[in-house]
Design a protein around this motif. Structure first.
Motif, PDB file in Angstrom:
ATOM      1  N   GLY A   1      -6.918   6.978   5.577  1.00 24.00           N
ATOM      2  CA  GLY A   1      -6.073   6.575   6.697  1.00 24.00           C
ATOM      3  C   GLY A   1      -5.849   5.086   6.833  1.00 24.00           C
ATOM      4  O   GLY A   1      -5.284   4.624   7.838  1.00 24.00           O
ATOM      5  N   THR A   2      -6.270   4.300   5.842  1.00 22.51           N
ATOM      6  CA  THR A   2      -6.069   2.843   5.873  1.00 22.51           C
ATOM      7  C   THR A   2      -5.332   2.410   4.615  1.00 22.51           C
ATOM      8  O   THR A   2      -5.701   2.802   3.503  1.00 22.51           O
ATOM      9  CB  THR A   2      -7.410   2.097   5.976  1.00 22.51           C
ATOM     10  N   LEU A   3      -4.296   1.605   4.807  1.00 32.02           N
ATOM     11  CA  LEU A   3      -3.547   1.059   3.682  1.00 32.02           C
ATOM     12  C   LEU A   3      -4.095  -0.317   3.357  1.00 32.02           C
ATOM     13  O   LEU A   3      -4.121  -1.206   4.216  1.00 32.02           O
ATOM     14  CB  LEU A   3      -2.060   0.970   4.026  1.00 32.02           C
TER      15      LEU A   3
ATOM     16  N   LEU B   1      -1.247  -0.417  13.997  1.00 28.97           N
ATOM     17  CA  LEU B   1       0.198  -0.609  13.990  1.00 28.97           C
ATOM     18  C   LEU B   1       0.820  -0.297  15.345  1.00 28.97           C
ATOM     19  O   LEU B   1       2.053  -0.259  15.466  1.00 28.97           O
ATOM     20  CB  LEU B   1       0.833   0.270  12.903  1.00 28.97           C
ATOM     21  N   ALA B   2      -0.024  -0.058  16.339  1.00 31.95           N
ATOM     22  CA  ALA B   2       0.429   0.137  17.720  1.00 31.95           C
ATOM     23  C   ALA B   2       1.436   1.267  17.855  1.00 31.95           C
ATOM     24  O   ALA B   2       2.337   1.218  18.697  1.00 31.95           O
ATOM     25  CB  ALA B   2       1.004  -1.168  18.271  1.00 31.95           C
TER      26      ALA B   2
ATOM     27  N   ALA C   1       5.478  -4.236  11.401  1.00 36.36           N
ATOM     28  CA  ALA C   1       4.746  -4.274  10.137  1.00 36.36           C
ATOM     29  C   ALA C   1       5.656  -3.818   9.002  1.00 36.36           C
ATOM     30  O   ALA C   1       6.354  -2.801   9.109  1.00 36.36           O
ATOM     31  CB  ALA C   1       3.514  -3.389  10.214  1.00 36.36           C
ATOM     32  N   MET C   2       5.645  -4.571   7.908  1.00 37.87           N
ATOM     33  CA  MET C   2       6.562  -4.312   6.807  1.00 37.87           C
ATOM     34  C   MET C   2       5.860  -4.599   5.484  1.00 37.87           C
ATOM     35  O   MET C   2       5.126  -5.578   5.353  1.00 37.87           O
ATOM     36  CB  MET C   2       7.810  -5.203   6.944  1.00 37.87           C
ATOM     37  N   LEU C   3       6.062  -3.725   4.532  1.00 36.30           N
ATOM     38  CA  LEU C   3       5.548  -3.916   3.176  1.00 36.30           C
ATOM     39  C   LEU C   3       6.726  -3.839   2.214  1.00 36.30           C
ATOM     40  O   LEU C   3       7.442  -2.839   2.172  1.00 36.30           O
ATOM     41  CB  LEU C   3       4.517  -2.845   2.837  1.00 36.30           C
ATOM     42  N   SER C   4       6.929  -4.901   1.476  1.00 35.95           N
ATOM     43  CA  SER C   4       8.019  -4.948   0.500  1.00 35.95           C
ATOM     44  C   SER C   4       7.426  -4.901  -0.902  1.00 35.95           C
ATOM     45  O   SER C   4       6.443  -5.590  -1.192  1.00 35.95           O
ATOM     46  CB  SER C   4       8.832  -6.224   0.682  1.00 35.95           C
ATOM     47  N   TYR C   5       8.015  -4.107  -1.775  1.00 35.40           N
ATOM     48  CA  TYR C   5       7.440  -3.822  -3.082  1.00 35.40           C
ATOM     49  C   TYR C   5       8.560  -3.668  -4.108  1.00 35.40           C
ATOM     50  O   TYR C   5       9.712  -3.374  -3.762  1.00 35.40           O
ATOM     51  CB  TYR C   5       6.632  -2.522  -3.008  1.00 35.40           C
TER      52      TYR C   5
ATOM     53  N   PHE D   1      -4.036  -2.117   7.006  1.00 35.45           N
ATOM     54  CA  PHE D   1      -3.317  -1.468   8.093  1.00 35.45           C
ATOM     55  C   PHE D   1      -4.023  -0.148   8.397  1.00 35.45           C
ATOM     56  O   PHE D   1      -4.096   0.729   7.533  1.00 35.45           O
ATOM     57  CB  PHE D   1      -1.866  -1.194   7.721  1.00 35.45           C
ATOM     58  N   VAL D   2      -4.512  -0.006   9.628  1.00 35.96           N
ATOM     59  CA  VAL D   2      -5.204   1.210  10.042  1.00 35.96           C
ATOM     60  C   VAL D   2      -4.202   2.134  10.731  1.00 35.96           C
ATOM     61  O   VAL D   2      -3.631   1.782  11.764  1.00 35.96           O
ATOM     62  CB  VAL D   2      -6.378   0.889  10.984  1.00 35.96           C
ATOM     63  N   PHE D   3      -3.975   3.302  10.147  1.00 29.99           N
ATOM     64  CA  PHE D   3      -2.954   4.225  10.619  1.00 29.99           C
ATOM     65  C   PHE D   3      -3.537   5.246  11.590  1.00 29.99           C
ATOM     66  O   PHE D   3      -4.611   5.804  11.353  1.00 29.99           O
ATOM     67  CB  PHE D   3      -2.335   4.981   9.446  1.00 29.99           C
TER      68      PHE D   3
END
Length: 322
Positions: free
Chosen positions: A185-187, A199-200, A225-229, A4-6
């Motif tokens: 800046g990238t996840l 991520l628009a 966009a979603m990240l679950s952890y 993901f590029v922020f």
């Protein structure tokens, strides 16, 4: 690898939520493969007898032990405070063509099962069946355990929200999970499939989940966009009785055994109810001890909705870890 590029706007839109629906769907994977989720074996043993005669085979069909399951079953949360009924209404509103397409999708291009083909042939009926089963499954398998699950999720949201305010994105992502890293800046999320994109300007939704353990789960655009952890402290979820570990005699002598146990237990934020469960004492007794610790500046409370979560202050951390 997921990347993901922020942009600066995306960083400003990193936010937290958690989802009863996501927990429920992921718990089906735990039931299907307990050996891969050994942390949750106490829950599996408690729940399996309750499922007899419930008829959840269609849910098991669409949520396999591993790999892809239909995205429409776990829409991204729309707000920080969970509401299962609202989440199920979103599922009910899924267009029939989307239901059919996601039921027929398989990883690697393998043909869908005969059952999946039959389900996709009547998507409206299938959707209603799945939602009805989710409601019944929630009542017997997840809802009785929801208070302790919710406490852990809320505690993690509180901890990471504070980290975001103090340290920015690096403070949030630095210890999120071994598969997650933040660089320039990238996840980066280590997964079996690939995606790289922006991520628009919509940012990223971070969703702690007890049943996603020991992995992470990612949803990419065009969805939110979603990240679950797994939340911090998930290993304590099914503990009962006093928290494990060697209590420091000097700390107990200074503030009392129960207060020392409370201060140690608050390594992760928790509510009065959760602390009482973990320590096997009454909520009233916990409240009394918390009042003393709070007056001494060792713990503080943070309101989340109608509930209060307690967390150690820096002075409490120093005393508990000395």
């Amino acid at each position: 690898m997921i990347e993901f590029v922020f942009t600066p706007d995306d960083v400003a839109r990193v936010r937290f939520a958690f989802s009863p629906l996501c927990e429920m769907v992921r718990s089906l994977r735990v039931l299907a493969d307990p050996s891969g989720h050994a942390l949750h074996l106490p829950w599996v043993h408690a729940v399996r007898p309750r499922l007899r005669g419930l008829g959840i085979e269609p849910l098991r069909e669409v949520v396999p032990p591993a790999g892809y399951y239909p995205d429409f079953l776990t829409p991204p949360p729309v707000g920080p405070l969970p509401d299962l009924d609202a989440e199920l209404d979103i599922v009910r509103a899924t267009p029939p063509e989307a239901v059919a397409a996601e039921l027929l999708f398989t990883e690697g291009g393998a043909p869908p099962s005969r059952t999946r083909l039959l389900m996709a042939a009547d998507p409206e009926r299938t959707l209603q069946t799945l939602v009805d089963l989710l409601e019944r499954y929630w009542a017997v398998a997840v809802e009785p355990f929801w208070p302790r699950i919710r406490d852990l999720l809320e505690g993690d949201v509180l901890r990471r929200t504070n980290a975001l305010a103090v340290e920015g994105a690096a403070g949030v992502f630095g210890d999120l999970h071994d598969a997650v890293s933040w660089r320039s800046g990238t996840l980066h999320v280590d997964r079996r499939w690939s995606f790289r994109g922006g991520l628009a300007g919509r940012g990223l939704m971070l969703v702690p989940s007890v049943f996603v353990w020991p992995n992470v789960s990612v949803m990419v655009p065009p969805y939110q966009a979603m990240l679950s952890y797994p939340p911090n402290g998930v290993a304590t979820l099914w503990e009962t009785g006093p928290a494990a570990g060697d209590r420091k005699d000097a700390l107990a002598a200074l503030i009392g055994r129960r207060r020392a146990e409370l201060l140690t237990a608050l390594a992760t934020p928790a509510s009065t109810t959760e602390l009482a469960r973990r320590m096997d004492v009454t909520a009233g007794a916990v409240s009394q001890h918390l009042g003393v610790l709070r007056a001494c500046g060792l713990v503080t409370g943070h309101r989340m909705g109608r509930r209060v979560l307690y967390v150690r202050t820096p002075a409490g951390d120093a005393l508990a870890q000395s």
